[in-house]
Design an enzyme around this catalytic site. Structure first.
Site, PDB file in Angstrom:
ATOM      1  N   GLU A 172       0.842  -1.175   0.000  1.00 23.27           N
ATOM      2  CA  GLU A 172       0.000   0.000   0.000  1.00 23.27           C
ATOM      3  C   GLU A 172       0.888   1.239   0.000  1.00 23.27           C
ATOM      4  OE1 GLU A 172      -2.703  -0.098   3.180  1.00 23.27           O
ATOM      5  OE2 GLU A 172      -3.614   1.820   2.647  1.00 23.27           O
ATOM      6  N   LEU A 176      -2.603   0.813  -4.174  1.00 25.71           N
ATOM      7  CA  LEU A 176      -2.438  -0.472  -3.517  1.00 25.71           C
ATOM      8  C   LEU A 176      -1.769  -1.469  -4.451  1.00 25.71           C
ATOM      9  CD1 LEU A 176      -6.110  -0.619  -2.229  1.00 25.71           C
ATOM     10  CD2 LEU A 176      -4.118  -0.001  -0.879  1.00 25.71           C
ATOM     11  N   VAL A 177      -1.163  -2.491  -3.845  1.00 26.73           N
ATOM     12  CA  VAL A 177      -0.595  -3.570  -4.644  1.00 26.73           C
ATOM     13  C   VAL A 177      -1.261  -4.879  -4.228  1.00 26.73           C
ATOM     14  CG1 VAL A 177       1.502  -4.695  -5.430  1.00 26.73           C
ATOM     15  CG2 VAL A 177       1.603  -2.338  -4.633  1.00 26.73           C
ATOM     16  N   LYS A 202      -0.532  -3.480  -9.407  1.00 26.18           N
ATOM     17  CA  LYS A 202      -0.348  -2.211  -8.716  1.00 26.18           C
ATOM     18  C   LYS A 202      -1.443  -1.277  -9.177  1.00 26.18           C
ATOM     19  CE  LYS A 202       3.698   0.826  -8.371  1.00 26.18           C
ATOM     20  NZ  LYS A 202       5.123   0.777  -8.740  1.00 26.18           N
ATOM     21  N   ASP A 240      16.531   4.881  -7.521  1.00 24.55           N
ATOM     22  CA  ASP A 240      15.973   4.526  -6.213  1.00 24.55           C
ATOM     23  C   ASP A 240      16.308   3.075  -5.859  1.00 24.55           C
ATOM     24  OD1 ASP A 240      14.638   5.010  -3.843  1.00 24.55           O
ATOM     25  OD2 ASP A 240      12.673   4.477  -4.661  1.00 24.55           O
TER      26      ASP A 240
END
Lengths: 481, 251
Positions: A30, A35-36, A52, A151
């Site tokens: 989340e 949300l996933v 996702k 990232d």
């Protein structure tokens, strides 16, 4: 799926047509953007995918730029060591967007944590080397296509579970990735990137233009963490916008690697924070204990040599992914392999890693889970946690990584209870009601201990007790509660 | 691959002229001719450029937006995808994919300012809905390659630095045609240098020969550009309005 009995909104009949090709298993993550979910393809039950869901933002900003970046890049690229986008769907009714990925069972964050906290034993050399090699292989592919990830951190590096691709490493989460060949604006306009612990020194010193070398620094940090099971540079993040000066993070780096000098890193003198000599970073003298003593490697072994080259201060001298793949370390025994999880030598013990927890109470709208299961609420209080019954009655997968790893740990708890570290003010603010329930931010126990017994049993099969973790999905912070 | 044109989805999705010059059945029923079809796309290209000037985004964002618009109409009808809404929505989406995000409310504001005609007015919500429809119509392929990136080097190599402005203007004008859907962008860029050489009466033949580019295609593109300038003079507002009107009438 007995748990879904009280899940009023999840009937498949009101789902969009394309969703009906999947069997929804539950929520695995989340974040800010949505949300996933974990789902299985009906026509091929052995295949799991992660979906996702990006919600339309309330501010009238349309599809999030993060989603656009991710779609744009992932539609173009295809590599064994990069997560595969299998489908994109749009639901026009609620203006939400769904990205479907091949599901990876594990991530480096969980693997490292499992070794540190559960088996109390370092990761075997074959696995470390295979993970690192595959990570570099994927990164080399991205960099040769002018894509910076920006990232990289353990939770974004996934490892495939059982199946044809078992033990294959996948770089995930391209929400911050971008093409750097011909930017219309300086890259620094994009806001601060890279979780602070894995952030390269040139970024910490305020570089406006940076290169794919920032990804290699992160790989160096991850390599060290695979060896020692501890983050290499655990700085305390300064929270402010925009682009605050992260003195503590630099301090942590300088303590291990020594002070950078203009001799070794000529462009250092031009970096904004160095120039402005923020809080006297130039004057402070560090007695370097030496990286080798931190990572417990003899200074002459190839692994140490490779690590040093990844943690080179000057980004122009830092080893590239292509060069790293050619390093001696990868040409000596044990040789890296495709299945990072299973060492080729027979008889060696295979570590059983925890898989991601799945919250089976949540439907695709993410709404049904707001209904507390009545039988559990009494027990909540008996846990001495002072409330939070809304979220306490079930196992919510931890939301992953906002900016710092510390928050990540903290968030796990805050889902269950409240912050023990009280670091991330935004996460706490995001909780809304939670903050009122525990105004003093009293440190609380977390995880299974706080769970009502009956809930534990109920969900036992779905979630390993030790596996609070999930992985790989975008900058997330708790929002719903 | 993201920045290797030859392995990109842009290259794989290039179309033939015959595929581009197809008026959708729904539009045909409204009496839209191929001529009208091209005219409306041209008009929308200008609209996007004008809007972009107001919200201050770079030419590459305009080029990407126009490419999205033309890609959509290679597959979908103007009847279902009203150009007056599609054009600003394409600019909106392109501003995100080119990392220069523009807010939808800003677009809505400038649309009102530019056009007194109420048919151009739109609400934020409509742009956001159209953004999603565009994503779908594009099959989520968002990468677009343009001639701009390689251009400065080529112009310099060709010894045409004094004609930089002219060449740049020519490249911008190619987006008023469907060339970007049909040809690799570097050939479009070369065609513009070729046209500039002709206009400036500079013989660049040896340079072009050394390039080993597909000179047939380059010359064909150059001819199209010159043809476009010839016919462009005859386009009047009345003709554009008449074509646009066909889209508004109820049938």
């Amino acid at each position: 799926m007995s748990n879904r009995g009280n899940n009023s909104g999840s009937g498949s009949n009101n789902r969009p047509e394309w969703l009906q090709q999947y069997d929804l298993i539950g929520k695995i993550g989340e974040g800010t953007y949505g949300l996933v979910f974990l789902a299985k393809i009906k026509s091929n039950r052995s295949k799991s995918i992660a979906i996702k869901k990006f919600k339309q933002s309330k501010d009238g900003d349309g599809v999030s730029p993060t989603a656009i970046r991710e779609i744009m890049l992932l539609r173009e690229i295809s590599h064994d060591n990069v997560v595969k986008l299998v489908n994109v769907h749009i639901n026009h009714v609620d203006m939400s967007l769904y990205l479907a990925f091949d599901y990876a069972e594990y991530d480096l964050y969980e693997i490292i944590r499992h070794h540190r906290d559960k088996v109390n034993q370092s990761i075997n050399q074959y696995t470390v080397k295979s993970i690192l090699w595959q990570l570099l292989n994927g990164l080399n592919y991205l960099h040769s296509n002018w894509i910076m990830h920006r990232d990289l951190k353990p939770s974004n590096i996934l490892v495939m579970g059982d199946g044809e691709e078992q033990g294959v490493v996948k770089i995930a989460d391209f929400g911050l990735a971008r093409i750097y060949q011909a930017p219309l604006k300086p890259l620094s306009d994009n806001g601060v990137v890279v979780t602070i612990w894995y952030r390269a020194p040139e970024l910490l010193l305020g570089a406006k233009h940076y290169t794919s070398a920032v990804d290699m620094w992160a790989v160096g940090c991850i390599f060290a963490e695979l060896l020692t099971l501890k983050p290499l540079f655990q700085g305390q993040e300064v929270k402010a916008t925009p682009n605050p000066f992260q003195l503590d993070q630099l301090d942590k780096i300088f303590k291990v690697l020594g002070h950078p000098t203009v001799d070794k890193w000529p462009t250092l003198a031009h970096l904004p924070h160095w120039q402005s000599d923020q809080q006297h970073i130039q004057g402070h003298k560090y007695e370097s204990p030496g990286l080798y003593s931190v990572v417990h490697l003899p200074p002459k072994v190839p692994a140490y040599d490779l690590l040093c080259k990844m943690l080179e201060y000057d980004p122009r001298k830092r080893i590239t992914a292509a060069q790293a793949l050619e390093h001696e370390y990868f040409r000596m025994e044990p040789l890296p392999g495709r299945n990072a999880l299973v060492p080729p030598q027979p008889g060696e013990k295979i570590v059983n890693y925890p898989t991601r927890p799945v919250d089976t109470n949540t439907d695709f709208e993410g709404t049904a889970s707001l209904q507390p299961a009545p039988q559990a609420s009494g027990n909540q209080m008996s846990g001495g946690m002072g409330g939070t019954h809304i979220m306490g009655n079930r196992n919510v997968p931890r939301p992953v990584h906002m900016v710092g790893g510390m928050q990540r740990i903290q968030q796990q708890q805050q889902q269950q209870n409240m912050s023990a570290y009280n670091l991330a003010s935004q996460a706490a603010a995001g909780m809304g009601g939670g903050a009122a329930i525990n105004p003093g931010n009293i440190p609380m126990q977390r995880g299974v201990a706080a769970q009502p017994h009956q809930q534990q049993q109920q969900q036992h099969q779905l979630r390993r007790k030790d596996g609070m973790g999930m992985s790989g999905y975008p900058q997330q912070k708790s929002r719903r509660f | 691959m993201a920045t290797n044109f030859w392995t990109s989805t842009h290259y794989k999705a290039l179309l033939d002229q015959e595929e581009v010059d197809v008026v959708h059945n729904l539009d045909k029923q409204r009496g839209i001719t191929l001529e009208d079809f091209k005219l409306i796309k041209l008009h929308m290209t200008n609209y996007i450029a004008r809007l972009a000037q107001n919200v201050k985004v770079r030419q590459r964002v305009v080029a990407t937006a126009v490419t999205y618009m033309r890609r959509v109409y290679a597959r979908r009808s103007m009847t279902e995808y009203d150009p007056r809404l599609l054009a600003p929505s394409c600019l909106y989406l392109a501003s995100k994919s080119e990392e220069s995000t523009v807010q939808a409310r800003l677009l809505v504001f400038y649309i009102k300012k530019i056009y007194s005609d109420e048919k151009y007015r739109c609400e934020i919500k409509e742009i956001l809905e159209m953004e999603m429809k565009i994503l779908e119509a594009l099959n989520y392929y968002l990468i677009v390659f343009h001639p701009y990136h390689a251009l400065p080097q080529l112009v310099q190599d060709a010894g045409m630095s004094d004609a930089t402005q002219l060449i740049w203007g020519l490249v911008n004008d190619t987006y008023k045609m469907d060339l970007i859907l049909i040809h690799p962008p570097h050939l479009i860029g070369l065609a513009c240098i070729y046209v500039a050489s002709v206009l400036k009466e500079k013989d660049n033949t040896p340079w072009f020969e050394d390039l080993r580019a597909d000179m047939n295609t380059v010359k064909n593109i150059a001819m199209e550009i010159l043809d476009f300038y010839d016919t462009h003079k005859m386009i009047t507002d009345e003709r554009v309005n008449a074509a646009m009107h066909k889209l508004t009438i109820r049938i």
